[in-house]
Design a protein around this motif. Structure first.
Motif, PDB file in Angstrom:
ATOM      1  N   UNK A  91      32.460 -21.628  -9.104  1.00  0.00           N
ATOM      2  CA  UNK A  91      31.728 -20.395  -9.405  1.00  0.00           C
ATOM      3  C   UNK A  91      30.682 -20.641 -10.509  1.00  0.00           C
ATOM      4  N   UNK A  92      31.088 -21.367 -11.556  1.00  0.00           N
ATOM      5  CA  UNK A  92      30.159 -21.658 -12.660  1.00  0.00           C
ATOM      6  C   UNK A  92      29.000 -22.518 -12.149  1.00  0.00           C
ATOM      7  N   UNK A 102      41.133 -28.481 -17.512  1.00  0.00           N
ATOM      8  CA  UNK A 102      41.847 -27.235 -17.194  1.00  0.00           C
ATOM      9  C   UNK A 102      41.478 -26.126 -18.182  1.00  0.00           C
ATOM     10  N   UNK A 103      40.258 -26.150 -18.717  1.00  0.00           N
ATOM     11  CA  UNK A 103      39.835 -25.182 -19.734  1.00  0.00           C
ATOM     12  C   UNK A 103      38.433 -24.683 -19.386  1.00  0.00           C
ATOM     13  N   UNK A 104      38.387 -23.470 -18.847  1.00  0.00           N
ATOM     14  CA  UNK A 104      37.122 -22.898 -18.384  1.00  0.00           C
ATOM     15  C   UNK A 104      36.283 -22.386 -19.561  1.00  0.00           C
ATOM     16  N   UNK A 105      36.956 -21.844 -20.573  1.00  0.00           N
ATOM     17  CA  UNK A 105      36.235 -21.206 -21.685  1.00  0.00           C
ATOM     18  C   UNK A 105      35.275 -22.196 -22.350  1.00  0.00           C
ATOM     19  N   UNK A 106      35.706 -23.439 -22.533  1.00  0.00           N
ATOM     20  CA  UNK A 106      34.856 -24.395 -23.252  1.00  0.00           C
ATOM     21  C   UNK A 106      33.620 -24.758 -22.414  1.00  0.00           C
ATOM     22  N   UNK A 107      33.737 -24.666 -21.094  1.00  0.00           N
ATOM     23  CA  UNK A 107      32.566 -24.927 -20.248  1.00  0.00           C
ATOM     24  C   UNK A 107      31.579 -23.768 -20.356  1.00  0.00           C
ATOM     25  N   UNK A 108      32.105 -22.559 -20.352  1.00  0.00           N
ATOM     26  CA  UNK A 108      31.230 -21.393 -20.518  1.00  0.00           C
ATOM     27  C   UNK A 108      30.473 -21.463 -21.846  1.00  0.00           C
ATOM     28  N   UNK A 109      31.171 -21.926 -22.890  1.00  0.00           N
ATOM     29  CA  UNK A 109      30.530 -22.053 -24.208  1.00  0.00           C
ATOM     30  C   UNK A 109      29.347 -23.009 -24.149  1.00  0.00           C
ATOM     31  N   UNK A 110      29.546 -24.181 -23.529  1.00  0.00           N
ATOM     32  CA  UNK A 110      28.475 -25.171 -23.426  1.00  0.00           C
ATOM     33  C   UNK A 110      27.310 -24.599 -22.626  1.00  0.00           C
ATOM     34  N   UNK A 124      26.215 -21.726 -22.473  1.00  0.00           N
ATOM     35  CA  UNK A 124      25.415 -20.771 -23.247  1.00  0.00           C
ATOM     36  C   UNK A 124      24.286 -21.436 -24.021  1.00  0.00           C
ATOM     37  N   UNK A 125      24.517 -22.647 -24.551  1.00  0.00           N
ATOM     38  CA  UNK A 125      23.496 -23.221 -25.440  1.00  0.00           C
ATOM     39  C   UNK A 125      22.910 -24.556 -24.982  1.00  0.00           C
ATOM     40  N   UNK A 126      23.433 -25.126 -23.889  1.00  0.00           N
ATOM     41  CA  UNK A 126      22.891 -26.418 -23.440  1.00  0.00           C
ATOM     42  C   UNK A 126      22.147 -26.237 -22.114  1.00  0.00           C
ATOM     43  N   UNK A 127      20.836 -26.378 -22.176  1.00  0.00           N
ATOM     44  CA  UNK A 127      19.995 -26.169 -20.992  1.00  0.00           C
ATOM     45  C   UNK A 127      19.857 -27.448 -20.157  1.00  0.00           C
ATOM     46  N   UNK A 128      20.481 -28.535 -20.607  1.00  0.00           N
ATOM     47  CA  UNK A 128      20.302 -29.824 -19.934  1.00  0.00           C
ATOM     48  C   UNK A 128      21.414 -30.165 -18.941  1.00  0.00           C
ATOM     49  N   UNK A 129      22.412 -29.303 -18.837  1.00  0.00           N
ATOM     50  CA  UNK A 129      23.541 -29.610 -17.940  1.00  0.00           C
ATOM     51  C   UNK A 129      23.056 -29.616 -16.488  1.00  0.00           C
ATOM     52  N   UNK A 130      23.448 -30.666 -15.750  1.00  0.00           N
ATOM     53  CA  UNK A 130      23.096 -30.739 -14.329  1.00  0.00           C
ATOM     54  C   UNK A 130      24.325 -30.805 -13.419  1.00  0.00           C
ATOM     55  N   UNK A 131      25.479 -31.171 -13.984  1.00  0.00           N
ATOM     56  CA  UNK A 131      26.644 -31.380 -13.120  1.00  0.00           C
ATOM     57  C   UNK A 131      27.936 -31.374 -13.927  1.00  0.00           C
ATOM     58  N   UNK A 132      29.035 -31.106 -13.229  1.00  0.00           N
ATOM     59  CA  UNK A 132      30.379 -31.312 -13.766  1.00  0.00           C
ATOM     60  C   UNK A 132      31.015 -32.427 -12.932  1.00  0.00           C
ATOM     61  N   UNK A 133      31.554 -33.441 -13.615  1.00  0.00           N
ATOM     62  CA  UNK A 133      32.280 -34.524 -12.933  1.00  0.00           C
ATOM     63  C   UNK A 133      33.753 -34.401 -13.310  1.00  0.00           C
ATOM     64  N   UNK A 134      34.623 -34.223 -12.310  1.00  0.00           N
ATOM     65  CA  UNK A 134      36.021 -33.922 -12.621  1.00  0.00           C
ATOM     66  C   UNK A 134      36.947 -34.443 -11.531  1.00  0.00           C
ATOM     67  N   UNK A 187      27.581 -46.393 -26.240  1.00  0.00           N
ATOM     68  CA  UNK A 187      27.886 -45.789 -24.953  1.00  0.00           C
ATOM     69  C   UNK A 187      26.604 -45.195 -24.360  1.00  0.00           C
ATOM     70  N   UNK A 188      26.710 -44.763 -23.127  1.00  0.00           N
ATOM     71  CA  UNK A 188      25.568 -44.184 -22.423  1.00  0.00           C
ATOM     72  C   UNK A 188      25.412 -42.728 -22.865  1.00  0.00           C
ATOM     73  N   UNK A 189      24.208 -42.274 -23.057  1.00  0.00           N
ATOM     74  CA  UNK A 189      24.015 -40.876 -23.455  1.00  0.00           C
ATOM     75  C   UNK A 189      24.059 -39.976 -22.219  1.00  0.00           C
ATOM     76  N   UNK A 190      24.035 -38.674 -22.456  1.00  0.00           N
ATOM     77  CA  UNK A 190      23.946 -37.741 -21.338  1.00  0.00           C
ATOM     78  C   UNK A 190      25.280 -37.237 -20.804  1.00  0.00           C
ATOM     79  N   UNK A 191      26.325 -37.309 -21.652  1.00  0.00           N
ATOM     80  CA  UNK A 191      27.610 -36.724 -21.255  1.00  0.00           C
ATOM     81  C   UNK A 191      28.105 -35.798 -22.371  1.00  0.00           C
ATOM     82  N   UNK A 192      28.714 -34.683 -22.007  1.00  0.00           N
ATOM     83  CA  UNK A 192      29.444 -33.867 -22.983  1.00  0.00           C
ATOM     84  C   UNK A 192      30.864 -33.683 -22.454  1.00  0.00           C
ATOM     85  N   UNK A 193      31.823 -33.631 -23.398  1.00  0.00           N
ATOM     86  CA  UNK A 193      33.234 -33.639 -22.988  1.00  0.00           C
ATOM     87  C   UNK A 193      33.922 -32.337 -23.357  1.00  0.00           C
ATOM     88  N   UNK A 194      34.761 -31.856 -22.452  1.00  0.00           N
ATOM     89  CA  UNK A 194      35.548 -30.647 -22.713  1.00  0.00           C
ATOM     90  C   UNK A 194      37.000 -30.921 -22.324  1.00  0.00           C
TER      91      UNK A 194
END
Ligand SMILES: *Cc1c(COP(=O)(O)O)cnc(C)c1O
Length: 391
Positions: free
Chosen positions: A202-203, A160-168, A170-180, A150-157
């Motif tokens: 807001x995030x 309808x769950x905000x907490x797991x996005x906040x967690x990511x 905190x430690x992933x400096x490479x996030x550029x976007x949310x696709x939803x 598969x293509x790299x550069x995606x993380x999955x959560x």
């Protein structure tokens, strides 16, 4: 179909013509269409204004090329900007291509900010298409299996769950976007909490990420407003459209706002067919009819009627889980796989779809009348009851 690749388990019916919400097969049998070519035929079949616009345009010019100015394309881009509040559009031919454009845009935006491994947050149970990047973004193993790597550069959560996005965050400096997706379609008509998109907005604002909404299925009136995000009080940085946009003519769009609208430069992205005069004339005619005939409002109204009537008909039936949805994006969840219902309905002259194994999905044309909606319920509810009683 010995000459066609075996990509679809097709039903044993071929339609010969259509009018409004009705289809006729080659034997002359009539069907009530509650799927609209999977949320595509927003104006139903053979809508006079759409047919006229296509014929007129075909008689003038079908295609030139993006090497030249295309006034119809600029007209459609302006119309979409005016209706959505977005700034600019890139045109392509499908939902997957629209999302592919959004993914490329997010990556380039990341690189421009000095992020070498730009990463996009995507959701469980999502659907974004069948190209390599979009099937990677899709949260369904059946879509991905066999196509690794598969293509790299995606993380999955989870959706309808905000907490797991906040967690990511905190430690992933490479996030550029949310696709939803504002409402998950293929995932079984999953409607998130009203505050979900607001929280995502807001995030994204606080982190400098792009909020990218896949409105390929929800867009163009289906959820009761022209775009689903318009019910949330927020707006996205990037939005993708396709399915209902051309009323059946293939056309997709990736819209962007602010900095995101300025990311692509000549040579970064393109499409031979994208935004050709024929497709743009079809989209303009579709948008005009949706506006003039207030089809978004009608979708809200007809959808509420169908949900209430299905609920009333099925309440208390063992095996019935719930009716959910928004506008004319409706799911009837049962407690067991129910793919068989598609064929049973077809025999009765009703076209429905099943997704996520156990969800009967209705995506009728937006032009459906109250009386036609009543007929959908009167045909479908007894079928579901019989089906649930048998097993
Ligand atoms: C259908 C769909 C797609 C893919 O569209 P294609 O035109 O089949 O490539 C992408 N996203 C969503 C939400 C969809 O429903």
């Amino acid at each position: 179909m010995p000459y066609s690749m075996n990509t679809y388990a097709r039903l044993p019916v071929a339609f010969a013509r259509g009018e409004g919400v009705w289809l006729w097969d080659e034997q002359g049998k009539r069907y009530l269409d509650a799927v609209a070519g999977v949320a595509v035929n927003s104006l139903g079949h053979a809508h006079p204004k759409l047919v006229q616009a296509i014929c007129d345009q075909a008689g003038q010019l079908i295609h030139t090329s993006n090497l030249y100015q295309i006034p119809r394309q600029e007209q459609l881009a302006a119309k979409l900007a005016q209706l959505s509040g977005m700034d600019k559009a890139f045109f392509c031919n499908s939902g997957a291509e629209a999302n592919e454009a959004a993914i490329k845009l997010a990556r380039l935006h990341g690189h421009n900010k000095g992020i070498e491994n730009p990463t996009i947050i995507v959701m469980e149970k999502s659907f974004h298409g069948r190209t390599m990047a979009t099937l990677t973004a899709t949260g369904n193993r059946k879509v991905q299996a066999g196509f690794e790597p598969l293509v790299s550069g995606f993380v999955r959560v989870p959706y309808n769950d905000i907490a797991s996005i906040n967690q990511i965050a905190e430690h992933n400096q490479n996030i550029v976007a949310i696709l939803v997706e504002p409402v998950q379609g293929e995932g079984g008509i999953q409607v998130p909490l009203p505050a979900y998109l607001q929280e995502l907005r807001r995030i994204c604002d606080s982190r400098g990420w792009l909020l990218m909404l896949d409105e390929v299925q929800t867009g163009i009136g289906r959820t009761g407003t022209l775009f689903a995000f318009q019910q949330t009080g927020i707006s996205p940085d990037v939005m993708t459209l396709a399915k209902g946009l051309g009323g059946g003519v293939p056309v997709g769009a990736c819209l962007a706002k602010g900095d995101a609208a300025e990311v692509f430069k000549p040579g970064n992205h393109g499409s031979t067919f994208g935004g050709n005069p024929l497709a743009c004339a079809a989209a303009l005619a579709t948008l005009e009819a949706v506006e003039q005939d207030k089809l978004s409002e009608r979708a809200a109204d007809t959808g509420a009627f169908i949900r209430d009537a299905m609920n009333a008909a099925l309440a208390g039936t063992p095996g019935f889980v719930q009716v959910r949805g928004i506008g004319l994006m409706i799911g009837v969840e049962l407690d067991r796989p129910c793919g068989e219902l598609v064929k049973l309905a077809l025999e009765k002259g009703l076209i429905v779809n099943v997704t996520a194994d156990s969800v009967v999905r209705l995506l009728p044309p937006l032009i459906m009348t109250r009386d036609e909606a009543r007929q959908v319920v009167e045909l479908l509810a007894p079928l579901i009851k019989d089906f649930l009683a048998q097993k």
